[in-house]
Design a protein around this motif. Sequence first.
Motif, short mmCIF file in Angstrom:
data_model
loop_
_atom_site.label_atom_id
_atom_site.label_comp_id
_atom_site.label_asym_id
_atom_site.label_seq_id
_atom_site.Cartn_x
_atom_site.Cartn_y
_atom_site.Cartn_z
N TYR A 31 -21.61 0.33 -5.74
CA TYR A 31 -21.56 1.26 -4.61
C TYR A 31 -22.14 2.62 -4.95
O TYR A 31 -22.86 3.20 -4.13
N LYS A 32 -21.89 3.13 -6.13
CA LYS A 32 -22.45 4.43 -6.51
C LYS A 32 -23.98 4.40 -6.54
O LYS A 32 -24.63 5.35 -6.13
N TYR A 92 -25.81 2.35 -4.75
CA TYR A 92 -26.16 2.24 -3.34
C TYR A 92 -26.22 3.63 -2.70
O TYR A 92 -27.16 3.96 -1.98
#
Length: 98
Positions: free
Chosen positions: A88-89, A91
Amino acid sequence: MPTFILLTKLSPSAMKDARTREQIGREWFETVKQKCPEVRWIDHFALLGQYDFMDIYEAPDEKTAIKVSMITMSKGAVKAESMPAIPYKQYLEVIKDI
């Protein structure tokens, strides 16, 4: 190494006998380890829904991920989808300029 998600749907015959399910799973895992020794397994989940299992693993490239899916199909799956997963980071870093 890139992370991949493998979603697996087994054939009804492969799911029929719960007592043999563990052995079939072990055979699948040993085959993948033998044919794709560079794969690093992160986790394995049983699912409720349209898929029976989800695996999270790291592989050096998409060709290896395809191999994992094809081995899975050869061991009783009627459907095996491998897809890349981006942390996620990472992304957020990619989309921040959009």
